[in-house]
Design a protein around this motif. Sequence first.
Motif, PDB file in Angstrom:
ATOM      1  N   ASP A  68       0.856  -1.191   0.000  1.00 45.85           N
ATOM      2  CA  ASP A  68       0.000   0.000   0.000  1.00 45.85           C
ATOM      3  C   ASP A  68       0.888   1.235   0.000  1.00 45.85           C
ATOM      4  OD1 ASP A  68      -1.924   1.936   0.347  1.00 45.85           O
ATOM      5  OD2 ASP A  68      -2.288   1.461   2.461  1.00 45.85           O
ATOM      6  N   ILE A  69       0.747   2.086  -1.006  1.00 44.55           N
ATOM      7  CA  ILE A  69       1.647   3.227  -1.123  1.00 44.55           C
ATOM      8  C   ILE A  69       1.148   4.460  -0.378  1.00 44.55           C
ATOM      9  CG2 ILE A  69       2.494   2.432  -3.336  1.00 44.55           C
ATOM     10  CD1 ILE A  69       0.865   4.646  -4.678  1.00 44.55           C
ATOM     11  N   GLY A  70      -0.090   4.462   0.051  1.00 45.63           N
ATOM     12  CA  GLY A  70      -0.611   5.673   0.665  1.00 45.63           C
ATOM     13  C   GLY A  70      -0.817   6.740  -0.398  1.00 45.63           C
ATOM     14  N   THR A  71      -0.083   7.847  -0.302  1.00 48.35           N
ATOM     15  CA  THR A  71      -0.171   8.924  -1.280  1.00 48.35           C
ATOM     16  C   THR A  71       0.863   8.724  -2.372  1.00 48.35           C
ATOM     17  OG1 THR A  71      -0.892  10.478   0.422  1.00 48.35           O
ATOM     18  CG2 THR A  71      -0.048  11.425  -1.623  1.00 48.35           C
ATOM     19  N   ASP A  72       0.413   8.691  -3.630  1.00 44.62           N
ATOM     20  CA  ASP A  72       1.332   8.536  -4.759  1.00 44.62           C
ATOM     21  C   ASP A  72       1.937   9.895  -5.076  1.00 44.62           C
ATOM     22  OD1 ASP A  72       2.730   7.859  -7.013  1.00 44.62           O
ATOM     23  OD2 ASP A  72       0.968   7.526  -8.284  1.00 44.62           O
ATOM     24  N   LEU A 119       7.073   9.722   0.530  1.00 39.96           N
ATOM     25  CA  LEU A 119       7.966   8.601   0.239  1.00 39.96           C
ATOM     26  C   LEU A 119       8.429   7.915   1.522  1.00 39.96           C
ATOM     27  CD1 LEU A 119      10.044  10.272  -2.594  1.00 39.96           C
ATOM     28  CD2 LEU A 119       8.428   8.387  -2.869  1.00 39.96           C
ATOM     29  N   ARG A 120       8.670   8.698   2.559  1.00 37.80           N
ATOM     30  CA  ARG A 120       9.059   8.100   3.836  1.00 37.80           C
ATOM     31  C   ARG A 120       7.912   7.276   4.429  1.00 37.80           C
ATOM     32  NH1 ARG A 120      13.690  10.133   6.386  1.00 37.80           N
ATOM     33  NH2 ARG A 120      12.817   9.669   8.427  1.00 37.80           N
ATOM     34  N   GLU A 121       6.693   7.747   4.285  1.00 40.74           N
ATOM     35  CA  GLU A 121       5.543   6.975   4.747  1.00 40.74           C
ATOM     36  C   GLU A 121       5.366   5.713   3.917  1.00 40.74           C
ATOM     37  OE1 GLU A 121       2.363   5.396   6.597  1.00 40.74           O
ATOM     38  OE2 GLU A 121       3.724   6.953   7.331  1.00 40.74           O
ATOM     39  N   GLY A 132      11.611   5.272  -2.067  1.00 42.93           N
ATOM     40  CA  GLY A 132      11.092   4.932  -0.745  1.00 42.93           C
ATOM     41  C   GLY A 132      12.134   4.329   0.167  1.00 42.93           C
ATOM     42  N   SER A 133      13.392   4.326  -0.280  1.00 40.31           N
ATOM     43  CA  SER A 133      14.489   3.870   0.580  1.00 40.31           C
ATOM     44  C   SER A 133      15.557   4.944   0.731  1.00 40.31           C
ATOM     45  CB  SER A 133      15.090   2.557   0.057  1.00 40.31           C
ATOM     46  OG  SER A 133      15.344   2.594  -1.330  1.00 40.31           O
ATOM     47  N   PHE A 134      16.015   5.551  -0.382  1.00 45.46           N
ATOM     48  CA  PHE A 134      17.094   6.532  -0.240  1.00 45.46           C
ATOM     49  C   PHE A 134      16.658   7.811   0.476  1.00 45.46           C
ATOM     50  CE2 PHE A 134      15.716   7.648  -4.697  1.00 45.46           C
ATOM     51  CZ  PHE A 134      15.382   8.979  -4.493  1.00 45.46           C
ATOM     52  N   TYR A 159      12.157  11.786 -11.005  1.00 47.65           N
ATOM     53  CA  TYR A 159      11.703  12.574  -9.870  1.00 47.65           C
ATOM     54  C   TYR A 159      11.909  14.085 -10.058  1.00 47.65           C
ATOM     55  CZ  TYR A 159      13.281   8.012  -8.027  1.00 47.65           C
ATOM     56  OH  TYR A 159      13.538   6.689  -7.843  1.00 47.65           O
ATOM     57  N   PRO A 160      11.276  14.868  -9.197  1.00 49.27           N
ATOM     58  CA  PRO A 160      11.643  16.285  -9.089  1.00 49.27           C
ATOM     59  C   PRO A 160      13.110  16.410  -8.674  1.00 49.27           C
ATOM     60  CG  PRO A 160       9.539  15.875  -8.011  1.00 49.27           C
ATOM     61  CD  PRO A 160      10.117  14.530  -8.345  1.00 49.27           C
ATOM     62  N   GLU A 161      13.693  17.581  -8.922  1.00 53.55           N
ATOM     63  CA  GLU A 161      15.120  17.780  -8.694  1.00 53.55           C
ATOM     64  C   GLU A 161      15.534  17.524  -7.249  1.00 53.55           C
ATOM     65  OE1 GLU A 161      17.455  18.258 -10.798  1.00 53.55           O
ATOM     66  OE2 GLU A 161      16.426  18.857 -12.656  1.00 53.55           O
ATOM     67  N   ASP A 162      14.722  17.953  -6.280  1.00 51.40           N
ATOM     68  CA  ASP A 162      15.138  17.785  -4.891  1.00 51.40           C
ATOM     69  C   ASP A 162      15.204  16.322  -4.491  1.00 51.40           C
ATOM     70  OD1 ASP A 162      12.308  17.628  -5.072  1.00 51.40           O
ATOM     71  OD2 ASP A 162      12.068  18.181  -2.958  1.00 51.40           O
ATOM     72  N   VAL A 163      14.271  15.518  -4.988  1.00 51.82           N
ATOM     73  CA  VAL A 163      14.286  14.086  -4.686  1.00 51.82           C
ATOM     74  C   VAL A 163      15.426  13.403  -5.441  1.00 51.82           C
ATOM     75  CG1 VAL A 163      12.963  11.937  -4.812  1.00 51.82           C
ATOM     76  CG2 VAL A 163      11.828  14.071  -4.167  1.00 51.82           C
TER      77      VAL A 163
END
Length: 243
Positions: free
Chosen positions: A36-40, A47-49, A78-80, A127-131
């Motif tokens: 279950d990803i929660g919020t995509d 991502l931490r959730e 969801g790991s890094f 991903y976006p640049e910050d991620v």
Amino acid sequence: MTALGLLYPGHSAEDDYPRIEQLLGSDIRVDLVHTDIGTDAHQVDALREMGSDARLAAGVEQLRLAGAEAVVWACTSGSFVYGWEGAHEQVRALARAAGMPASSTSFGFVHAARELRVRRVAVGATYPEDVAELFAEFLRAGGFEVTGVRGSGILTAAEVGTWGETELFTLAREADHPDAEAVLLPDTALHTVAYLPALEKDLGKPVLTANQVTAWEALRLADRRVNAPSLGALFTREPLVQA
């Protein structure tokens, strides 16, 4: 028969894995459980959730019943996003919950790049640049020089899952750098497995992609070595002697 257990977030590019299973051979089975990803959203809090211990632990019983010998959290972002030490703790918690060796796609990239003996890598991220930069930081913590980071600003895995060959090759070419010894394409929501040999031929260097290294990492945990040229240079090398 070697059974590989994968925890895959949601539904985006999971059809890469039956293709991988077919290319690996008849004595390897890839068992995939959707989490279950929660919020995509490619946002740090979401991502931490998504990679929380509780969400991952919820899927391990099904993998145990299937006879999996190792489990990999098939998610890079969801790991890094936990950082180098936090990502280690994440897989330690997963191993305790599963009762078997565990890892994640992020560490799959690190181990795969080491396997190829590369130290300078370019990153092409959806991903976006910050991620995307957090992934670069993770790689630097693993001992790599990142020659450049190309973010694409895509906010959801669902959108990434719609990308095809044109978008994939554009991302890889724009990410490549003359000094890079390999190009890394994180995001298990991105379809890549059908294009690996063509990508490497186009760029003239190894290409590591999320679903590819996830399967390789699971094989590594299960102490299996498979020669599968259709899965890229990573699957054609002799095993390295570890010091």
